[in-house]
Design a protein around this motif. Structure first.
Motif, PDB file in Angstrom:
ATOM      1  N   ALA A  92      44.361  45.841  24.838  1.00  0.00           N
ATOM      2  CA  ALA A  92      44.840  45.657  26.211  1.00  0.00           C
ATOM      3  C   ALA A  92      43.963  44.652  26.950  1.00  0.00           C
ATOM      4  CB  ALA A  92      44.850  46.988  26.950  1.00  0.00           C
ATOM      5  N   ASN A  93      42.670  44.708  26.724  1.00  0.00           N
ATOM      6  CA  ASN A  93      41.780  43.750  27.376  1.00  0.00           C
ATOM      7  C   ASN A  93      42.021  42.329  26.870  1.00  0.00           C
ATOM      8  OD1 ASN A  93      40.527  45.523  29.106  1.00  0.00           O
ATOM      9  ND2 ASN A  93      38.888  46.026  27.669  1.00  0.00           N
ATOM     10  N   GLU A  94      42.329  42.208  25.598  1.00  0.00           N
ATOM     11  CA  GLU A  94      42.641  40.875  25.054  1.00  0.00           C
ATOM     12  C   GLU A  94      43.929  40.324  25.689  1.00  0.00           C
ATOM     13  OE1 GLU A  94      42.147  37.445  23.241  1.00  0.00           O
ATOM     14  OE2 GLU A  94      40.692  39.069  23.132  1.00  0.00           O
ATOM     15  N   GLN A  95      44.939  41.181  25.864  1.00  0.00           N
ATOM     16  CA  GLN A  95      46.172  40.756  26.538  1.00  0.00           C
ATOM     17  C   GLN A  95      45.872  40.346  27.976  1.00  0.00           C
ATOM     18  OE1 GLN A  95      48.770  44.114  26.210  1.00  0.00           O
ATOM     19  NE2 GLN A  95      49.571  43.514  24.204  1.00  0.00           N
ATOM     20  N   LEU A  96      45.013  41.103  28.633  1.00  0.00           N
ATOM     21  CA  LEU A  96      44.653  40.798  30.014  1.00  0.00           C
ATOM     22  C   LEU A  96      43.955  39.442  30.101  1.00  0.00           C
ATOM     23  CD1 LEU A  96      44.542  41.695  32.962  1.00  0.00           C
ATOM     24  CD2 LEU A  96      42.428  42.928  32.429  1.00  0.00           C
ATOM     25  N   ARG A  97      43.034  39.186  29.177  1.00  0.00           N
ATOM     26  CA  ARG A  97      42.353  37.885  29.176  1.00  0.00           C
ATOM     27  C   ARG A  97      43.349  36.736  28.973  1.00  0.00           C
ATOM     28  NH1 ARG A  97      38.908  40.144  25.288  1.00  0.00           N
ATOM     29  NH2 ARG A  97      37.352  41.371  26.349  1.00  0.00           N
ATOM     30  N   ALA A 102      46.462  32.247  31.265  1.00  0.00           N
ATOM     31  CA  ALA A 102      47.739  31.573  31.526  1.00  0.00           C
ATOM     32  C   ALA A 102      47.981  31.462  33.020  1.00  0.00           C
ATOM     33  CB  ALA A 102      48.881  32.336  30.855  1.00  0.00           C
ATOM     34  N   LEU A 103      47.624  32.500  33.776  1.00  0.00           N
ATOM     35  CA  LEU A 103      47.803  32.479  35.229  1.00  0.00           C
ATOM     36  C   LEU A 103      46.891  31.425  35.866  1.00  0.00           C
ATOM     37  CD1 LEU A 103      49.318  33.802  37.557  1.00  0.00           C
ATOM     38  CD2 LEU A 103      47.547  35.551  37.631  1.00  0.00           C
ATOM     39  N   ARG A 104      45.651  31.342  35.411  1.00  0.00           N
ATOM     40  CA  ARG A 104      44.732  30.320  35.939  1.00  0.00           C
ATOM     41  C   ARG A 104      45.250  28.916  35.634  1.00  0.00           C
ATOM     42  NH1 ARG A 104      40.665  33.804  34.149  1.00  0.00           N
ATOM     43  NH2 ARG A 104      40.468  32.666  32.194  1.00  0.00           N
ATOM     44  N   SER A 105      45.747  28.753  34.426  1.00  0.00           N
ATOM     45  CA  SER A 105      46.273  27.450  34.031  1.00  0.00           C
ATOM     46  C   SER A 105      47.465  27.068  34.912  1.00  0.00           C
ATOM     47  CB  SER A 105      46.689  27.500  32.568  1.00  0.00           C
ATOM     48  OG  SER A 105      47.320  26.320  32.193  1.00  0.00           O
ATOM     49  N   ALA A 106      48.339  28.021  35.188  1.00  0.00           N
ATOM     50  CA  ALA A 106      49.505  27.746  36.028  1.00  0.00           C
ATOM     51  C   ALA A 106      49.061  27.439  37.452  1.00  0.00           C
ATOM     52  CB  ALA A 106      50.457  28.933  36.013  1.00  0.00           C
ATOM     53  N   ASN A 107      48.066  28.124  37.957  1.00  0.00           N
ATOM     54  CA  ASN A 107      47.578  27.867  39.318  1.00  0.00           C
ATOM     55  C   ASN A 107      46.901  26.507  39.406  1.00  0.00           C
ATOM     56  OD1 ASN A 107      48.504  30.116  40.638  1.00  0.00           O
ATOM     57  ND2 ASN A 107      46.658  31.329  40.226  1.00  0.00           N
ATOM     58  N   GLU A 109      47.737  23.888  37.783  1.00  0.00           N
ATOM     59  CA  GLU A 109      48.801  22.892  37.779  1.00  0.00           C
ATOM     60  C   GLU A 109      49.631  22.959  39.053  1.00  0.00           C
ATOM     61  OE1 GLU A 109      51.092  23.536  34.251  1.00  0.00           O
ATOM     62  OE2 GLU A 109      49.404  23.101  32.934  1.00  0.00           O
ATOM     63  N   GLY A 110      49.360  23.976  39.857  1.00  0.00           N
ATOM     64  CA  GLY A 110      50.101  24.106  41.098  1.00  0.00           C
ATOM     65  C   GLY A 110      51.444  24.761  40.916  1.00  0.00           C
ATOM     66  N   VAL A 111      51.661  25.325  39.776  1.00  0.00           N
ATOM     67  CA  VAL A 111      52.931  25.979  39.500  1.00  0.00           C
ATOM     68  C   VAL A 111      52.677  27.490  39.514  1.00  0.00           C
ATOM     69  CG1 VAL A 111      54.805  26.243  37.840  1.00  0.00           C
ATOM     70  CG2 VAL A 111      53.587  24.075  38.000  1.00  0.00           C
ATOM     71  N   GLY A 112      53.148  28.181  40.493  1.00  0.00           N
ATOM     72  CA  GLY A 112      53.006  29.636  40.547  1.00  0.00           C
ATOM     73  C   GLY A 112      54.225  30.280  39.920  1.00  0.00           C
ATOM     74  N   GLU A 113      54.088  30.719  38.724  1.00  0.00           N
ATOM     75  CA  GLU A 113      55.227  31.298  38.028  1.00  0.00           C
ATOM     76  C   GLU A 113      55.177  32.825  38.126  1.00  0.00           C
ATOM     77  OE1 GLU A 113      56.228  29.787  34.216  1.00  0.00           O
ATOM     78  OE2 GLU A 113      55.347  27.831  34.649  1.00  0.00           O
ATOM     79  N   PRO A 114      56.245  33.428  38.673  1.00  0.00           N
ATOM     80  CA  PRO A 114      56.263  34.876  38.876  1.00  0.00           C
ATOM     81  C   PRO A 114      56.178  35.671  37.572  1.00  0.00           C
ATOM     82  CG  PRO A 114      58.084  33.846  40.053  1.00  0.00           C
ATOM     83  CD  PRO A 114      57.409  32.790  39.249  1.00  0.00           C
ATOM     84  N   HIS A 115      56.752  35.176  36.514  1.00  0.00           N
ATOM     85  CA  HIS A 115      56.713  35.956  35.268  1.00  0.00           C
ATOM     86  C   HIS A 115      55.285  36.049  34.722  1.00  0.00           C
ATOM     87  CE1 HIS A 115      56.724  32.072  33.165  1.00  0.00           C
ATOM     88  NE2 HIS A 115      56.349  32.739  32.077  1.00  0.00           N
ATOM     89  N   LEU A 116      54.461  35.024  34.994  1.00  0.00           N
ATOM     90  CA  LEU A 116      53.066  35.087  34.566  1.00  0.00           C
ATOM     91  C   LEU A 116      52.294  36.126  35.388  1.00  0.00           C
ATOM     92  CD1 LEU A 116      52.152  31.324  33.965  1.00  0.00           C
ATOM     93  CD2 LEU A 116      52.561  33.110  32.267  1.00  0.00           C
ATOM     94  N   ALA A 120      50.613  39.404  33.880  1.00  0.00           N
ATOM     95  CA  ALA A 120      49.193  39.691  34.121  1.00  0.00           C
ATOM     96  C   ALA A 120      49.018  41.096  34.707  1.00  0.00           C
ATOM     97  CB  ALA A 120      48.586  38.646  35.048  1.00  0.00           C
ATOM     98  N   MET A 121      49.891  41.463  35.631  1.00  0.00           N
ATOM     99  CA  MET A 121      49.794  42.795  36.239  1.00  0.00           C
ATOM    100  C   MET A 121      50.101  43.888  35.215  1.00  0.00           C
ATOM    101  SD  MET A 121      51.312  42.065  40.057  1.00  0.00           S
ATOM    102  CE  MET A 121      51.182  43.726  40.600  1.00  0.00           C
ATOM    103  N   MET A 122      51.098  43.651  34.358  1.00  0.00           N
ATOM    104  CA  MET A 122      51.414  44.632  33.324  1.00  0.00           C
ATOM    105  C   MET A 122      50.255  44.776  32.334  1.00  0.00           C
ATOM    106  SD  MET A 122      55.499  43.805  32.729  1.00  0.00           S
ATOM    107  CE  MET A 122      55.459  44.364  31.081  1.00  0.00           C
TER     108      MET A 122
END
Length: 162
Positions: A92-97, A102-107, A109-116, A120-122
């Motif tokens: 679970a920690n590996e999935q979280l990392r 992926a969330l940091r990478s999207a941020n 790039e300025g792209v806030g993707e809701p599925h990411l 991340a929350m799941m």
């Protein structure tokens, strides 16, 4: 004839002495036999008591060995459960990392993707659940290890009360 009478008297006296001696020997020999028979019976009783003690000690040893094996099996089971939960926590920690990367990478790039964000929350929720399950398994393992020790401490107090 007087010699014959004298010899007869001497023979009769000797026979009386022999009879008296034999009677004394039989009386003392009979006492010795009775004493020896009583000692033999005492030894048989002591032997029977010792045999019973050995049997009881053997039974106690067998039951203690069975109890120790059961405790060892229970401890091994708790350790296996703890290991399983720790593996789940690591996953679970590996999935979280990965999700956070992926969330940091999207941020960046300025792209806030809701599925990411959802992913991340799941992953974070799963990590929290796994951490809690690992804590429960660890606590269960500790309780399982301490319970026999506490039972041993209570046992002498119960024997004193009885």
């Amino acid at each position: 004839m007087s010699d014959l009478d004298t010899l007869q008297q001497r023979l009769t006296a000797a026979m009386d002495r022999i009879a008296t001696g034999l009677g004394t020997m039989e009386a003392s020999g009979g006492a010795d036999v009775t004493t020896l028979e009583a000692a033999l019976e005492d030894e048989k009783l002591a032997n029977a008591q010792l045999s019973e003690r050995v049997r009881k000690l053997s039974e106690r040893q067998e039951s203690a060995a069975a109890e120790a094996k059961a405790q060892a099996d229970a401890a091994q089971s708790r350790v296996a459960d703890l290991d399983l939960e720790l593996q789940r926590l690591r996953q679970a920690n590996e999935q979280l990392r990965a999700s956070n990367a992926a969330l940091r990478s999207a941020n960046e790039e300025g792209v806030g993707e809701p599925h990411l964000i959802n992913k991340a929350m799941m992953a974070e929720l799963e990590a929290l659940r796994a951490a809690r399950a690992a804590d429960v398994a660890e606590a269960s393992s500790i309780i399982g290890a301490l319970t026999p020790l506490l039972d041993q401490l209570d046992a002498p107090e119960e024997e004193e009360e009885a």
